[in-house]
Design a protein around this motif. Sequence first.
Motif, PDB file in Angstrom:
ATOM      1  N   VAL A  60      -6.940  -5.033   3.188  1.00  0.00           N
ATOM      2  CA  VAL A  60      -5.704  -5.811   3.037  1.00  0.00           C
ATOM      3  C   VAL A  60      -5.942  -7.250   3.483  1.00  0.00           C
ATOM      4  O   VAL A  60      -5.550  -8.209   2.803  1.00  0.00           O
TER       5      VAL A  60
ATOM      6  N   PRO B 238       0.825  -1.221   0.000  1.00  0.00           N
ATOM      7  CA  PRO B 238       0.000   0.000   0.000  1.00  0.00           C
ATOM      8  C   PRO B 238       0.853   1.263   0.000  1.00  0.00           C
ATOM      9  O   PRO B 238       2.019   1.243   0.389  1.00  0.00           O
ATOM     10  N   SER B 239       0.248   2.370  -0.419  1.00  0.00           N
ATOM     11  CA  SER B 239       0.918   3.678  -0.440  1.00  0.00           C
ATOM     12  C   SER B 239       2.204   3.609  -1.259  1.00  0.00           C
ATOM     13  O   SER B 239       3.281   4.011  -0.811  1.00  0.00           O
TER      14      SER B 239
ATOM     15  N   ALA C  50      -5.048   0.604   0.978  1.00  0.00           N
ATOM     16  CA  ALA C  50      -4.368   1.150   2.150  1.00  0.00           C
ATOM     17  C   ALA C  50      -5.265   1.177   3.382  1.00  0.00           C
ATOM     18  O   ALA C  50      -5.353   2.173   4.096  1.00  0.00           O
TER      19      ALA C  50
ATOM     20  N   TYR D 181      -0.865   2.010   6.044  1.00  0.00           N
ATOM     21  CA  TYR D 181      -2.292   2.234   5.834  1.00  0.00           C
ATOM     22  C   TYR D 181      -2.576   3.728   5.665  1.00  0.00           C
ATOM     23  O   TYR D 181      -1.809   4.579   6.099  1.00  0.00           O
TER      24      TYR D 181
END
Length: 526
Positions: free
Chosen positions: A259, A234-235, A254, A279
Motif C-alpha cells: 500500500v 483493500p479487501s 492488502a 490489510y
Amino acid sequence: MSSVRHVSHEFLRRQGLTTVFGNPGSNELPFLAGLPEGFRYVLGLHEGAVVGMADGYAQATGRPVLVNLHAAAGSGNAMGALTNAVASRTPLVVVAGQQVRPAVGPEANLTNVDAPSLMKPLVGWAAEPACAEDVPRALAQAVFEAELQRRPTYLSVPYDDWAADVDDNCLAVLDRRVERARVPDGEQARRLVERVAAAERPALVLGGDIDSAGLFDDAVRLAERLGGPVWAAPSLFRLPFPNRHPLFRGVLPAGIAPVCQALEGHDLVLVLGAPVFRYHEYQPGRYLPEGTRLIQVTEDASAAARAPMGEALVADPGAVIDLLIKRLGSPAAPTGPYRPVPEPPAAERPLLHPEEVFAALRDRLPEDTAYVVESTSTNSSWWRQMDLRRPGSYYFPAAGGLGFGLPGAVGVALAQPDRPVVGVIGDGSANYGITALWTAAQHRVPLTIVLLRNGTYGALRWFGGLLGVPDAPGLDIPGLDFTRIAEGYGVGARQVGGVEELRAVLAERPDGPRLVQVDTALTTPS
C-alpha cells in the motif's frame, strides 16, 4: 388491549421490514404466528445460507432486513456468515427465539444461556428484554441501532413474551423515527477544503461504503474534479468506481508495504467510505510514504478510532463529496476514454481459462448485471476482463469468510428481480452455502450461477506458497458434480465444455434459477 406480537408486527410493517429470512425452530413459531398480509417469509435450509441471503438482500436494497434464527444452535450456525455482514456493515436485525421465561433459569432444553453475550463482539448491539412489555421497544432499538451503526444487531426473545398483553404506552413505539445528520461544521469544512485544494498530487481511495450509500456516480464526479488517480480500498466488498475508468488504478493490495509503495509520490491521500486499511497478508513496512498526508472520511466511528495513521473525520461521505465538488472550482481537464479490455488467454483444452469465462460474461450479459463473486483464486483474472460502470455491480464476501456467494446472490436477486443477477462461484466456496439453491428454486428467482470448477481450494494453494507451506493437506476436492447437486435442489443445470457453448448459454434469458458449470484452469488471486 394489544399483544406484544401484534405491536411488533405492526412496528415492523411501518418500518418496511416485511421480508423475513429464516429457518424456524420451536422457539420461533410464536413470533411467526399470524404474520400479517404483505409479509414474506424466505426459508433457507441452513442458518449460514439464511444470513447470506439476508446480507445480499439488505445490501441490494440499502435497507435493514429481518433475520429469524433458532436459539443458540441456529445463532451459532449463522455466525460464520455474520462475519461477512459485519465487515460489509450490513444492517441485519437478527431476532432469535428463547425458551419461556420460567425455563431460562433452570436452563431447560433450547435455552440460550446469556444470549446477548453469545453474539458479541460480532454484532453492534445485543439484548434480551427484561420483561415481555419491553419487547416492542427493544425490537425498535435493534432496528434503529442497525441503521445508525450500519452493523447487525441481535435480540433474543423468550417465546412466551409474544402472546403477552401490553398497555397503550407500548403503542408509542409505532411512531418512532431516529435519524442522523452528520455534515462537517464550518471550521471542519474549511480545513478539509483547504487541504484538498492545496494538494499538488492528490490520490483518492474509495471504500465499499461509497457504493452501499449510492454515491458511485458522485465519486466519479469528484475524482474527475480532482484529476488524480483513484484506488479501491483493500479487501473490497463493493465496487465504488468504474473499474476501466482512465483514473482507476485498481484495488489496493492488502499489505502494509505494498500500500505504501502504491501511494508513493502523492502528498495527499483522501480516503472516503473505507477503513484505513483492511490489510490481509502480513507484509510489514511504513504505513505511508514520507511526506504523504492521509485524511479519512467515514461514518464508521470505530474505523476512524482504530486507524493506525492519518487524520479522520467522522462524517457522511456523501456530504463531504458534495462539499468538495462545490468548493473546488472548475472541473479538471477531460480524462480520456475508458481503458480497453485485453484479449483473454486460453487454457489447455478441455479446460477454460477463467478470463475466457469472464470475457463471455462481459460480452453476453447486459451492462447493468449485478455480480456476486466468491471465487477467490480467480480475482486477478476477474479484474483484467470485467468492465463494470454501474452502481451495485459487484458484491464480494466482506470478511473473507466463504459461504456468502451463493446465498448472497439469491438475496440480491430477490431484492432486484428486474435486474440481471449472476453468481460467480468457485467449487471450493459453493459447498458452504449450497442449500441456498433450494430457496432460489422455491421462489423461482431469475438467477444465473456460473460455477467455476477446478477441483481444489486455489486461493489456499497460493497462500501455501506465500507462507512456505507447499505440501499442506486437504486442498483438493475432486469428484463434485454441481449439476447433479443443483438438480436435486430443483435448479436446472448444465455442464459447458467450450467458450462458444458458454457464450450461447449466457445469451439465453432464464425466467428462473439455473447453474452453469465450467471446468477451469487453476489461477492465482494476483
